[in-house]
Design a protein around this motif. Structure first.
Motif, PDB file in Angstrom:
ATOM      1  N   PRO A 132       1.798  13.657 -20.761  1.00 37.91           N
ATOM      2  CA  PRO A 132       1.385  13.381 -19.382  1.00 37.91           C
ATOM      3  C   PRO A 132       0.435  14.457 -18.869  1.00 37.91           C
ATOM      4  O   PRO A 132       0.779  15.634 -18.883  1.00 37.91           O
ATOM      5  CB  PRO A 132       2.697  13.405 -18.599  1.00 37.91           C
ATOM      6  CG  PRO A 132       3.751  13.159 -19.623  1.00 37.91           C
ATOM      7  CD  PRO A 132       3.243  13.751 -20.889  1.00 37.91           C
ATOM      8  N   VAL A 133      -0.738  14.055 -18.474  1.00 35.26           N
ATOM      9  CA  VAL A 133      -1.719  15.019 -17.967  1.00 35.26           C
ATOM     10  C   VAL A 133      -2.402  14.444 -16.735  1.00 35.26           C
ATOM     11  O   VAL A 133      -2.411  13.237 -16.511  1.00 35.26           O
ATOM     12  CB  VAL A 133      -2.805  15.330 -19.022  1.00 35.26           C
ATOM     13  CG1 VAL A 133      -2.248  16.228 -20.107  1.00 35.26           C
ATOM     14  CG2 VAL A 133      -3.389  14.068 -19.604  1.00 35.26           C
ATOM     15  N   LYS A 134      -2.956  15.337 -15.951  1.00 35.33           N
ATOM     16  CA  LYS A 134      -3.733  14.897 -14.796  1.00 35.33           C
ATOM     17  C   LYS A 134      -5.197  14.755 -15.164  1.00 35.33           C
ATOM     18  O   LYS A 134      -5.921  13.951 -14.583  1.00 35.33           O
ATOM     19  CB  LYS A 134      -3.583  15.907 -13.655  1.00 35.33           C
ATOM     20  CG  LYS A 134      -2.322  15.686 -12.833  1.00 35.33           C
ATOM     21  CD  LYS A 134      -2.298  16.649 -11.674  1.00 35.33           C
ATOM     22  CE  LYS A 134      -1.023  16.445 -10.846  1.00 35.33           C
ATOM     23  NZ  LYS A 134      -0.667  17.634 -10.084  1.00 35.33           N
ATOM     24  N   PHE A 135      -5.600  15.588 -16.125  1.00 32.88           N
ATOM     25  CA  PHE A 135      -6.995  15.567 -16.547  1.00 32.88           C
ATOM     26  C   PHE A 135      -7.071  15.377 -18.047  1.00 32.88           C
ATOM     27  O   PHE A 135      -6.231  15.884 -18.790  1.00 32.88           O
ATOM     28  CB  PHE A 135      -7.701  16.862 -16.132  1.00 32.88           C
ATOM     29  CG  PHE A 135      -7.712  17.058 -14.643  1.00 32.88           C
ATOM     30  CD1 PHE A 135      -8.667  16.428 -13.854  1.00 32.88           C
ATOM     31  CD2 PHE A 135      -6.749  17.844 -14.026  1.00 32.88           C
ATOM     32  CE1 PHE A 135      -8.661  16.594 -12.473  1.00 32.88           C
ATOM     33  CE2 PHE A 135      -6.740  18.009 -12.653  1.00 32.88           C
ATOM     34  CZ  PHE A 135      -7.701  17.388 -11.868  1.00 32.88           C
ATOM     35  N   CYS A 136      -8.038  14.683 -18.484  1.00 31.22           N
ATOM     36  CA  CYS A 136      -8.199  14.367 -19.897  1.00 31.22           C
ATOM     37  C   CYS A 136      -8.319  15.635 -20.728  1.00 31.22           C
ATOM     38  O   CYS A 136      -9.054  16.552 -20.380  1.00 31.22           O
ATOM     39  CB  CYS A 136      -9.454  13.512 -20.083  1.00 31.22           C
ATOM     40  SG  CYS A 136      -9.820  13.191 -21.808  1.00 31.22           S
ATOM     41  N   GLY A 137      -7.582  15.655 -21.837  1.00 32.03           N
ATOM     42  CA  GLY A 137      -7.620  16.810 -22.727  1.00 32.03           C
ATOM     43  C   GLY A 137      -8.917  16.875 -23.503  1.00 32.03           C
ATOM     44  O   GLY A 137      -9.253  17.915 -24.066  1.00 32.03           O
ATOM     45  N   GLU A 138      -9.653  15.775 -23.537  1.00 29.49           N
ATOM     46  CA  GLU A 138     -10.867  15.716 -24.339  1.00 29.49           C
ATOM     47  C   GLU A 138     -12.105  16.051 -23.496  1.00 29.49           C
ATOM     48  O   GLU A 138     -12.876  16.922 -23.858  1.00 29.49           O
ATOM     49  CB  GLU A 138     -11.000  14.300 -24.935  1.00 29.49           C
ATOM     50  CG  GLU A 138     -12.082  14.156 -25.970  1.00 29.49           C
ATOM     51  CD  GLU A 138     -11.794  14.929 -27.253  1.00 29.49           C
ATOM     52  OE1 GLU A 138     -10.618  15.299 -27.483  1.00 29.49           O
ATOM     53  OE2 GLU A 138     -12.745  15.182 -28.022  1.00 29.49           O
ATOM     54  N   CYS A 139     -12.242  15.371 -22.357  1.00 32.43           N
ATOM     55  CA  CYS A 139     -13.466  15.559 -21.582  1.00 32.43           C
ATOM     56  C   CYS A 139     -13.207  16.153 -20.201  1.00 32.43           C
ATOM     57  O   CYS A 139     -14.145  16.523 -19.506  1.00 32.43           O
ATOM     58  CB  CYS A 139     -14.221  14.235 -21.442  1.00 32.43           C
ATOM     59  SG  CYS A 139     -13.391  13.071 -20.339  1.00 32.43           S
ATOM     60  N   GLY A 140     -11.964  16.207 -19.789  1.00 33.43           N
ATOM     61  CA  GLY A 140     -11.649  16.848 -18.516  1.00 33.43           C
ATOM     62  C   GLY A 140     -11.727  15.924 -17.320  1.00 33.43           C
ATOM     63  O   GLY A 140     -11.533  16.358 -16.180  1.00 33.43           O
ATOM     64  N   ALA A 141     -11.967  14.650 -17.560  1.00 34.79           N
ATOM     65  CA  ALA A 141     -12.035  13.705 -16.447  1.00 34.79           C
ATOM     66  C   ALA A 141     -10.639  13.492 -15.864  1.00 34.79           C
ATOM     67  O   ALA A 141      -9.631  13.619 -16.553  1.00 34.79           O
ATOM     68  CB  ALA A 141     -12.603  12.383 -16.934  1.00 34.79           C
ATOM     69  N   LYS A 142     -10.595  13.163 -14.583  1.00 33.47           N
ATOM     70  CA  LYS A 142      -9.304  12.926 -13.934  1.00 33.47           C
ATOM     71  C   LYS A 142      -8.695  11.632 -14.460  1.00 33.47           C
ATOM     72  O   LYS A 142      -9.381  10.610 -14.592  1.00 33.47           O
ATOM     73  CB  LYS A 142      -9.517  12.833 -12.420  1.00 33.47           C
ATOM     74  CG  LYS A 142      -8.218  12.854 -11.644  1.00 33.47           C
ATOM     75  CD  LYS A 142      -8.525  13.049 -10.166  1.00 33.47           C
ATOM     76  CE  LYS A 142      -7.311  13.026  -9.255  1.00 33.47           C
ATOM     77  NZ  LYS A 142      -5.992  13.147  -9.791  1.00 33.47           N
TER      78      LYS A 142
END
Ligand SMILES: [Zn+2]
Length: 150
Positions: A132-142
């Motif tokens: 579970p993340v708030k921001f993408c681990g790959e590109c950082g998008a929300k």
């Protein structure tokens, strides 16, 4: 009374007093309750050593023990207490590490159970974030959670 006889009696008394303790010590291993952890066992043994130290002090104060014997025995007990203490600290650290790992595993299991992985697919790049993340681990998008979490 000759001093030598007094000594023999004193040693005999000490063995007599120590015997039930020793017997209990060795007998405890056979009928150890399942919930006794190594840590609890170490603590119990440390208490026994402290108990022995107190007795030793008492006997020395009462004049039942030669200074040299007292010093030797005391050093023995203190050495034993120190090694038990070190072993306890080691066990404590292991226990903490275990607890940490268990929490980690539990939370991963919980998150896997409650949330489908699609909920963390990045809308920007399509990367499936494994946790579970708030921001993408790959590109950082929300990451926008889909409302259908039921
Ligand atoms: Zn992304």
């Amino acid at each position: 009374m000759f001093p030598a006889i007094g000594l023999v009696i004193a040693v005999g008394m000490a063995v007599f007093v120590a015997m039930p303790l020793l017997a209990r010590e060795s007998g405890a291993g056979a009928s150890l309750p399942v919930d006794v952890t190594p840590l609890a066992d170490l603590k119990r043994r440390r208490l026994v050593v402290y108990e022995n130290l107190k007795d030793l002090e008492f006997e020395y104060q009462a004049g039942k023990l030669a200074a040299q014997d007292y010093q030797n025995l005391k050093q023995n007990y203190l050495g034993e207490a120190a090694s038990l203490m070190a072993a306890s600290q080691e066990a404590e650290q292991l226990k903490e590490t275990d607890a940490l790992l268990e929490r980690e595993i539990a939370s991963r299991r919980a998150s896997r159970k409650n949330l489908s992985p699609q909920d963390y697919v990045c809308p920007q790049c399509g990367f499936e974030n494994p946790v579970p993340v708030k921001f993408c681990g790959e590109c950082g998008a929300k990451i926008t959670h889909r409302p259908s979490l039921t």
